[in-house]
Structure formats: structure tokens, C-alpha cells
Design a protein around this motif. Structure first.
Motif: not given
Length: 122
Positions: A1-7
Motif C-alpha cells: 500500500q505504501v512504498q518508499l523509493v530512495e535515490s
């Protein structure tokens, strides 16, 4: 339901800079505190910095004060970590951590990003 995407991680020479980004997406009702942690090889994960929904910042480690800056963009549901004057001892996997309430519910929890490698070496 929730996603965190780092870069934003990578290899940088001592004294260099990097900017990490972490964007949240999904069924998000609201976001509270946001933060960055890091884990060096053979060490436990440690808190680097946090920022509240109102913009109050805290830097847990005196070694990063004056070199690292945490910020957030509430409209973009993102948190950033600007890292300047990097040192070899800053080498670690960096993780974002975000407090989220799911949309249309009272359910709250913290979520972790997938981690991004920062290597400081000549």
C-alpha cells in the motif's frame, strides 16, 4: 500500500557531496516524522537525522552536524539528505524512515526505504 523509493547514493571522493532523496507513494493519508538512518559494515543501524512535519530538525550524531542537512517537501511526500564534506567514515547504506497514516484509516506505522549505498573513498 505504501512504498518508499530512495535515490542519490554512489561513490564519492572525500570532501565531496551527495544528495539523497526518498519519495513516498501509495495510499497515504498523512506523513509525520521523516528521518535518515545508516548502517556501516559490521555495525548496527544508527539514526542520522530526523525532521518533523513542521520542519523541526534533529541531528543525532555530532559528527554530521554542520555537514549534513535534512529537509522535506510535503507536497512531494519526500525527504532529502544533503551531505557535504563527506568522510570515509560516512560510508554506509542509508535508509529513509517515514511515519505514515494510511488514507481513510487510523492505521499508522513507520516504513523503511530499500537503502542506498554511499561510499566515500579516494
Amino acid at each position: 500500500q505504501v512504498q518508499l523509493v530512495e535515490s542519490g547514493g554512489g561513490l564519492v571522493q572525500p570532501g565531496g557531496s551527495l544528495r539523497l532523496s526518498c519519495a513516498a507513494s501509495g495510499r497515504i493519508g498523512s506523513i509525520s516524522d521523516m528521518g535518515w538512518y545508516r548502517q556501516a559494515p559490521g555495525k548496527e543501524r544508527e539514526l542520522v537525522a530526523t525532521i518533523t512535519s513542521g520542519g523541526t530538525t534533529n541531528y543525532a550524531d555530532s559528527s554530521v552536524k554542520g555537514r549534513f542537512t535534512i529537509s522535506r517537501d510535503n507536497a512531494k511526500k519526500s525527504v532529502y539528505l544533503q551531505m557535504n564534506s563527506l568522510k570515509p567514515e560516512d560510508t554506509a547504506v542509508y535508509y529513509c524512515n517515514v511515519g505514515i497514516r494510511i488514507a481513510d484509516s487510523y492505521y499508522r506505522r513507520t516504513y523503511w526505504g530499500q537503502g542506498t549505498q554511499v561510499t566515500v573513498s579516494s
